[in-house]
Design an enzyme around this catalytic site. Structure first.
Site, PDB file in Angstrom:
ATOM      1  N   ARG A  89       0.815  -1.219   0.000  1.00 20.56           N
ATOM      2  CA  ARG A  89       0.000   0.000   0.000  1.00 20.56           C
ATOM      3  C   ARG A  89       0.849   1.272   0.000  1.00 20.56           C
ATOM      4  NH1 ARG A  89      -1.695   2.496   4.187  1.00 20.56           N
ATOM      5  NH2 ARG A  89      -1.491   0.685   5.529  1.00 20.56           N
ATOM      6  N   TYR A 102     -15.278  11.758 -18.678  1.00 19.59           N
ATOM      7  CA  TYR A 102     -15.624  10.379 -18.327  1.00 19.59           C
ATOM      8  C   TYR A 102     -16.671  10.372 -17.200  1.00 19.59           C
ATOM      9  CZ  TYR A 102     -15.170   5.666 -16.559  1.00 19.59           C
ATOM     10  OH  TYR A 102     -15.446   4.396 -16.128  1.00 19.59           O
ATOM     11  N   ASP A 104      -6.733  13.736 -18.449  1.00 19.59           N
ATOM     12  CA  ASP A 104      -7.038  12.307 -18.594  1.00 19.59           C
ATOM     13  C   ASP A 104      -6.597  11.928 -20.006  1.00 19.59           C
ATOM     14  OD1 ASP A 104      -8.210   9.824 -19.041  1.00 19.59           O
ATOM     15  OD2 ASP A 104      -9.880  10.248 -17.674  1.00 19.59           O
ATOM     16  N   LYS A 123      -7.666   0.418 -19.858  1.00 21.98           N
ATOM     17  CA  LYS A 123      -7.915   0.579 -21.283  1.00 21.98           C
ATOM     18  C   LYS A 123      -6.663   0.213 -22.101  1.00 21.98           C
ATOM     19  CE  LYS A 123     -11.738   1.824 -19.488  1.00 21.98           C
ATOM     20  NZ  LYS A 123     -12.069   3.188 -19.142  1.00 21.98           N
TER      21      LYS A 123
HETATM   22  C1  LIG Z   1     -12.434   3.940 -17.995  1.00 18.47           C
HETATM   23  C2  LIG Z   1     -12.017   5.343 -17.857  1.00 18.47           C
HETATM   24  C3  LIG Z   1     -11.734   5.911 -16.602  1.00 18.47           C
HETATM   25  C4  LIG Z   1     -11.902   5.140 -15.305  1.00 18.47           C
HETATM   26  O1  LIG Z   1     -11.030   4.070 -15.232  1.00 18.47           O
HETATM   27  P1  LIG Z   1     -11.325   2.721 -14.383  1.00 18.47           P
HETATM   28  O2  LIG Z   1     -10.112   1.921 -14.635  1.00 18.47           O
HETATM   29  O3  LIG Z   1     -12.593   2.141 -14.918  1.00 18.47           O
HETATM   30  O4  LIG Z   1     -11.481   3.132 -12.972  1.00 18.47           O
HETATM   31  C5  LIG Z   1     -11.309   7.223 -16.569  1.00 18.47           C
HETATM   32  N1  LIG Z   1     -11.213   7.964 -17.680  1.00 18.47           N
HETATM   33  C6  LIG Z   1     -11.494   7.467 -18.909  1.00 18.47           C
HETATM   34  C7  LIG Z   1     -11.368   8.334 -20.099  1.00 18.47           C
HETATM   35  C8  LIG Z   1     -11.907   6.142 -19.041  1.00 18.47           C
HETATM   36  O5  LIG Z   1     -12.204   5.654 -20.244  1.00 18.47           O
END
Ligand SMILES: *Cc1c(COP(=O)(O)O)cnc(C)c1O
Length: 386
Positions: free
Chosen positions: A48, A102, A174, A199
């Protein structure tokens, strides 16, 4: 040779490898210990604390890819973004955040920020003037997402970075949709980059993870909050993520190439009324995308003509699966009005341009010929049924 000089695919393959000194194996050993020597050691390791060997070393690969000094790996993209926000925003502070964002990030802000007394403003649009208008004297962070979900709008990264610097406000992005293969926001002056590693980093639809990359100073601040929130990733999954990231460059480049081919084909298709892809010259932000992206990404959206039912269309696809997630090597589609934007009213969806005919398409590595045939046979089935 410094890591900074290495080429993209070499970074993907080699940076952050752990040398197997004991058996001379080719890949990083997996260290599953949750207990490490405490006395007389330089680093007090604990999962952690984000500092087990696998976490520490994979962070180097992510930092090298994002051109930063440091990075941290989290248990999900949401763990990454929530920890980053809470590290730089406290009671009485204000966040300026892009309106197209998102869905999970929107929920986190709307549901959790009031509990902490953190203020926020969603911009009215994604142009510089919209961000300027949202800034307050207590603004501490500006957060953007580009390309954004699901209409692939493009935000001017350089302009936002400058706006932040001239107002003494930090900026974060992001970078999930573009990935570092297609976009390097740090080079344009952004302070912090976050990813849903679920992703493209993972890329095989079998890992849930997240990451933040920034200067050592910012990462230390995020670490201080992260160890309290506890959103670290298990070392087994960190190891899997390392394996996945070795092919990040290859995968994303192949997917990006396929997306361009599919976007052009869909754009000419009589059953498709509109295509949203920053790589098409018809996209309103094509020039901006070209100036700040190395490739246009593998995400696109398209609208079916009004006579077609988007739900039936998706049900008829055989190769392309419907999925809420994205960015895997397999192609997937989803209706934003049934998923990410289901909680908005029809009127709100109309306002942001998300129609019931809209399909979001995450393009994989399959042969585009087969993807086209799959889409064509689905069209034929639903047209003939009318
Ligand atoms: C999926 C996604 C997130 C969140 O990610 P998780 O791994 O599902 O917590 C944040 N931003 C974007 C653009 C995403 O596609």
């Amino acid at each position: 040779m410094s890591d900074k000089k290495l080429g993209l695919n070499t970074i993907c393959t080699h940076v952050g490898e752990i040398k197997d000194e004991q058996f001379k194996g080719a890949v990083s050993p997996m260290y599953l210990s949750s207990s490490y020597e405490f006395l007389d050691v330089d680093v007090k390791r604990y999962p952690r604390y984000f500092n087990t060997p696998n976490q520490e070393f994979l962070s180097k690969k992510i930092a090298a890819l994002e051109h930063t000094e440091a990075a941290m790996i989290f248990g999900s993209g949401m763990a990454a973004i929530s920890t980053m926000f809470l590290a730089f925003l406290k009671q009485g502070d204000h966040l300026v955040v892009q309106n197209t964002l998102y869905g999970g990030t929107v929920n986190f802000i709307k549901e959790e920020f009031p509990k902490y007394g953190i203020e926020y403003t969603f911009t009215n649009g994604y142009e510089l003037k919209d961000f300027k208008a949202a800034i307050q004297p207590n603004t501490k962070l500006i957060h953007i997402e580009t390309p954004s979900n699901p209409l692939m709008t493009i935000t001017d990264i350089t302009a936002i970075a400058k706006l932040g610097k001239s107002n003494n406000i930090l900026t974060s992005i992001d970078n999930t949709f573009a990935s570092p293969i297609n976009q390097s926001p740090i080079d344009f002056g952004i302070d912090m980059v976050m990813h849903s590693a679920t992703k493209y980093f993972g890329g095989h639809s079998d890992i849930c993870a997240g990451a933040v990359a920034s200067s050592s100073e910012h990462i230390e601040r995020i670490w201080n909050v992260g160890k309290n929130l506890g959103g670290s990733l298990s070392d087994m999954t960190v190891w899997m993520l390392e394996r996945s990231m070795k092919t990040l460059g290859l995968r994303v480049k192949a997917q990006t190439k396929n997306a361009m081919k599919m976007a052009k084909w869909l754009d000419k298709h009589p059953k498709v009324s509109k295509v949203y892809y920053p790589g098409l010259k018809s996209h309103p932000d094509y020039k901006l995308a070209k100036s700040q992206m190395k490739g246009f990404g593998a995400m696109l959206s398209f609208e079916l003509t009004d006579d077609l039912d988007a739900y039936k269309f998706q049900k008829q696809l055989k190769l392309i699966k419907s999925s809420m997630s994205l960015a895997g090597i397999e192609s997937t589609v989803i209706s934003p009005h049934l998923t990410s934007h289901a909680l908005l009213t029809q009127e709100e969806r109309d306002k942001v341009g998300i129609s019931d005919q809209l399909i979001r398409f995450s393009v994989g590595i399959e042969e585009t010929r087969d993807l086209k045939l799959d889409i064509e046979q689905a069209f034929e089935k639903i047209v003939n049924r009318k």
